[in-house]
Design a protein around this motif. Structure first.
Motif, short mmCIF file in Angstrom:
data_model
loop_
_atom_site.label_atom_id
_atom_site.label_comp_id
_atom_site.label_asym_id
_atom_site.label_seq_id
_atom_site.Cartn_x
_atom_site.Cartn_y
_atom_site.Cartn_z
N GLY A 37 6.03 -0.86 -0.07
CA GLY A 37 4.76 -1.41 0.36
C GLY A 37 4.38 -0.87 1.73
N ASP A 38 3.10 -0.69 1.97
CA ASP A 38 2.67 -0.06 3.20
C ASP A 38 1.46 -0.79 3.78
N LEU A 39 1.47 -0.98 5.10
CA LEU A 39 0.35 -1.63 5.78
C LEU A 39 -0.93 -0.82 5.68
N LEU A 40 -0.81 0.51 5.54
CA LEU A 40 -1.99 1.37 5.54
C LEU A 40 -2.97 1.00 4.43
N THR A 41 -2.44 0.60 3.29
CA THR A 41 -3.31 0.19 2.18
C THR A 41 -3.42 -1.33 2.07
N THR A 42 -2.32 -2.03 2.29
CA THR A 42 -2.33 -3.48 2.11
C THR A 42 -3.18 -4.18 3.15
N GLY A 43 -3.10 -3.73 4.41
CA GLY A 43 -3.85 -4.39 5.48
C GLY A 43 -5.35 -4.42 5.25
N PRO A 44 -5.99 -3.27 5.01
CA PRO A 44 -7.44 -3.30 4.79
C PRO A 44 -7.85 -4.09 3.55
N TRP A 87 1.23 -10.04 7.78
CA TRP A 87 1.60 -10.71 9.04
C TRP A 87 2.91 -10.15 9.57
N ALA A 88 3.89 -9.99 8.69
CA ALA A 88 5.19 -9.48 9.13
C ALA A 88 5.06 -8.04 9.63
N ALA A 89 4.31 -7.22 8.91
CA ALA A 89 4.19 -5.81 9.26
C ALA A 89 3.43 -5.63 10.57
N VAL A 90 2.36 -6.38 10.76
CA VAL A 90 1.58 -6.26 12.00
C VAL A 90 2.38 -6.76 13.18
N ALA A 98 -5.16 0.01 10.44
CA ALA A 98 -4.91 -0.86 9.29
C ALA A 98 -4.62 -2.29 9.74
N ALA A 99 -3.89 -2.43 10.84
CA ALA A 99 -3.61 -3.76 11.37
C ALA A 99 -4.89 -4.46 11.79
N GLU A 131 -5.89 -13.72 16.80
CA GLU A 131 -6.22 -13.37 18.19
C GLU A 131 -4.95 -13.14 19.00
N ALA A 132 -3.94 -13.98 18.78
CA ALA A 132 -2.69 -13.83 19.53
C ALA A 132 -1.98 -12.52 19.18
N VAL A 133 -1.90 -12.23 17.89
CA VAL A 133 -1.26 -10.98 17.46
C VAL A 133 -2.06 -9.78 17.96
N ALA A 134 -3.39 -9.87 17.90
CA ALA A 134 -4.23 -8.77 18.35
C ALA A 134 -4.04 -8.53 19.85
#
Length: 330
Positions: free
Chosen positions: A155-162, A185-188, A205-206, A220-223
């Protein structure tokens, strides 16, 4: 023989034409929008032509949906080079990302079309509930050389995130989203942990995920934490002085991401990572990047002329939408 019946009537006796529906105002001939319009009608895919007509000429959303349907597969996913780096008819996750962006832009990201797409996403997910960059499928169709090919992809954030961000943004609820959201959430949160390198496209992607996820306080906190990492490592380059326009990127090269590529709208959490001056310089660079034929260059490396031209049509629509979102006159 009386030939009077076959002769055309004189102008004075011709009936006046019936007025048709009023056409939308055309952009001024020397404006960035007018030059972009010429490029779109001259070189863009039908889908981008329909998107341009919807966003800038007042046409309806139905024509965009109809054009998008040409890329729809029997499995509910999308193929046929909707993402120009993946050729052939086979459905793939990057095509789903592109389709959802189109649907989100026209306010049609819902209904049975998206329900079927979610079933497709479920069928190609990895064991951790995420999407691979490329799902194993019948081989033999051309693809960009950097597209990963594996029989057991992760699994990859590049596709899953968007995908997850866009579905949440449009209040789509489907069982697939639960585990996929947890994965994001875990990946970001893990980006850059343990000294691992962070790629700019992972940051994009994040942000796409954080832009749409419902838990705004957590987003907002993660960002904020991610933004500090972006600033510390200078992952997003400052705008460079305008250079002579190019028709395509040289083989093996890739344009770095800039501020406007990450913070696509003023409402994005990523907008607060940058000063007003940095945003304005980035937008100035985006304006200056419009090429002589009216189109914008893609970020992708050139690997085949057809894909490069198709990416240019996508880049042109996205550039215009970004400039308009920030209130720039186009």
């Amino acid at each position: 023989m009386d030939r009077s019946a076959s002769l055309p009537s004189s102008p004075s006796s011709s009936p006046l034409p019936t007025p048709g529906p009023a056409e939308p105002a055309r952009p001024a001939g020397s404006s960035a929008l007018a030059r972009a319009e010429r490029f779109v009608w001259l070189s863009a895919r039908v889908l981008e032509q329909r998107r341009f007509a919807y966003h800038f000429l007042g046409d309806g959303a139905e024509a965009v949906e109809t054009a998008l349907t040409a890329y729809l597969g029997t499995d509910g996913g999308y193929g046929h080079a909707l993402d120009p780096d993946l050729r052939g008819p086979v459905s793939q996750p990057p095509h789903a990302v592109h389709a959802l962006r189109v649907l989100d832009g026209i306010g049609r990201c819902g209904g049975q079309r998206v329900e079927r797409l979610c079933r497709y996403l479920t069928s190609v997910s990895t064991p951790d509930g995420a999407l691979p960059v490329c799902h194993p499928s019948p081989h033999g169709y051309p693809a960009a050389p950097w597209v990963p090919s594996a029989d057991d992809p992760r699994g990859d954030l590049l596709t899953t995130g968007p995908v997850v961000g866009l579905l949440h943004r449009n209040e789509v609820w489907h069982a697939w989203l639960f585990r996929a959201t947890d994965f994001c959430w875990a990946a970001v949160t893990a980006l850059g942990e343990g000294g691992a390198a962070v790629r700019p496209y992972e940051v994009a992607a994040a942000v796409a995920f954080l832009d749409g996820v419902p838990d705004r306080a957590r987003a907002e906190a993660v960002a904020e934490r991610l933004g500090r990492r972006v600033r510390e490592e200078r992952l997003i380059v400052p705008p460079r002085p305008p250079s002579p326009p190019r028709t395509a990127l040289a083989p093996g090269s890739c344009e770095p991401l800039q501020v406007h590529d990450i913070a696509r709208t003023p409402g994005s959490p990523a907008r607060r990572w940058f000063t007003d001056a940095e945003v304005e310089r980035s937008l100035d660079a985006l304006v200056a990047a419009q090429q002589e034929d009216g189109g914008w260059p893609p970020h992708r490396r050139a690997w085949t002329p057809g894909a490069t031209l198709e990416w240019r049509s996508v880049a042109t629509i996205e550039a215009l939408l970004t400039l308009r979102a920030y209130g720039r006159r186009i």
